[in-house]
Design a protein around this motif. Sequence first.
Motif, mmCIF file in Angstrom:
data_model
loop_
_atom_site.group_PDB
_atom_site.id
_atom_site.type_symbol
_atom_site.label_atom_id
_atom_site.label_comp_id
_atom_site.label_asym_id
_atom_site.label_seq_id
_atom_site.Cartn_x
_atom_site.Cartn_y
_atom_site.Cartn_z
ATOM 1 N N HIS A 141 -70.526 2.083 50.537
ATOM 2 C CA HIS A 141 -69.412 1.274 50.033
ATOM 3 C C HIS A 141 -69.995 0.048 49.334
ATOM 4 O O HIS A 141 -70.638 -0.789 49.965
ATOM 5 N N PHE A 142 -69.774 0.014 48.004
ATOM 6 C CA PHE A 142 -70.285 -1.105 47.222
ATOM 7 C C PHE A 142 -69.128 -2.014 46.817
ATOM 8 O O PHE A 142 -68.007 -1.564 46.586
ATOM 9 N N THR A 143 -69.461 -3.259 46.691
ATOM 10 C CA THR A 143 -68.475 -4.203 46.169
ATOM 11 C C THR A 143 -68.375 -3.984 44.660
ATOM 12 O O THR A 143 -69.206 -3.298 44.048
ATOM 13 N N ASP A 144 -67.379 -4.583 44.059
ATOM 14 C CA ASP A 144 -67.211 -4.460 42.595
ATOM 15 C C ASP A 144 -68.411 -5.028 41.862
ATOM 16 O O ASP A 144 -68.860 -4.475 40.847
ATOM 17 N N GLU A 146 -71.517 -5.156 42.949
ATOM 18 C CA GLU A 146 -72.649 -4.240 43.100
ATOM 19 C C GLU A 146 -72.477 -3.010 42.206
ATOM 20 O O GLU A 146 -73.444 -2.525 41.612
ATOM 21 N N ARG A 147 -71.250 -2.514 42.071
ATOM 22 C CA ARG A 147 -70.997 -1.364 41.188
ATOM 23 C C ARG A 147 -71.288 -1.734 39.737
ATOM 24 O O ARG A 147 -71.867 -0.944 38.993
ATOM 25 N N ALA A 148 -70.894 -2.910 39.350
ATOM 26 C CA ALA A 148 -71.142 -3.353 37.971
ATOM 27 C C ALA A 148 -72.646 -3.479 37.725
ATOM 28 O O ALA A 148 -73.159 -3.080 36.663
ATOM 29 N N ALA A 149 -73.376 -4.005 38.719
ATOM 30 C CA ALA A 149 -74.827 -4.136 38.565
ATOM 31 C C ALA A 149 -75.486 -2.771 38.480
ATOM 32 O O ALA A 149 -76.406 -2.553 37.671
#
Length: 157
Positions: A141-144, A146-149
């Motif tokens: 589960h990634f934060t937004d 972390e997903r963008a990175a």
Amino acid sequence: MNRWLAGLLLLLLMALAPGIALATVIGEPLAFETEAQRQQYETLTRELRCTVCQSETIHESNAELAADMRRRVYQMTREGMSAEAIVDFMVARYGDYVRYRPPLQANTVLLWASPFLLFGGGLLVWWQVMRQRARPDDEPHFTDQERAALERLRRGD
């Protein structure tokens, strides 16, 4: 060379001396009227626990209390008392703990059951660990942010 050998021999004798002295104190010769009395004494001293040392029988222990207990077992054996009567006397005086193999009673059930309970508890823990390892991990589960990175890394930005 001779001095070195003599020094080594002296060191060895000094290391063995306490054990030799201890063996002569505990293994004092005793006189019995019959072989059955000697056998009863030997058996009882190997079945009764030293209440001071706790991990040794009165036969092995060098404690003063163990010596007193050995003397008492010797006297009662010489007087013709049965092994059961001697054990009953020791239990009355020192409690069930004086026996290396306490009987199964209401107050000793936990003592007898504890190995099985510990083994069962260990099996339960092992089973839980193995079950957790076999379970496939969910997707992380990634934060937004972390997903963008991660997306930027994939694109090479």
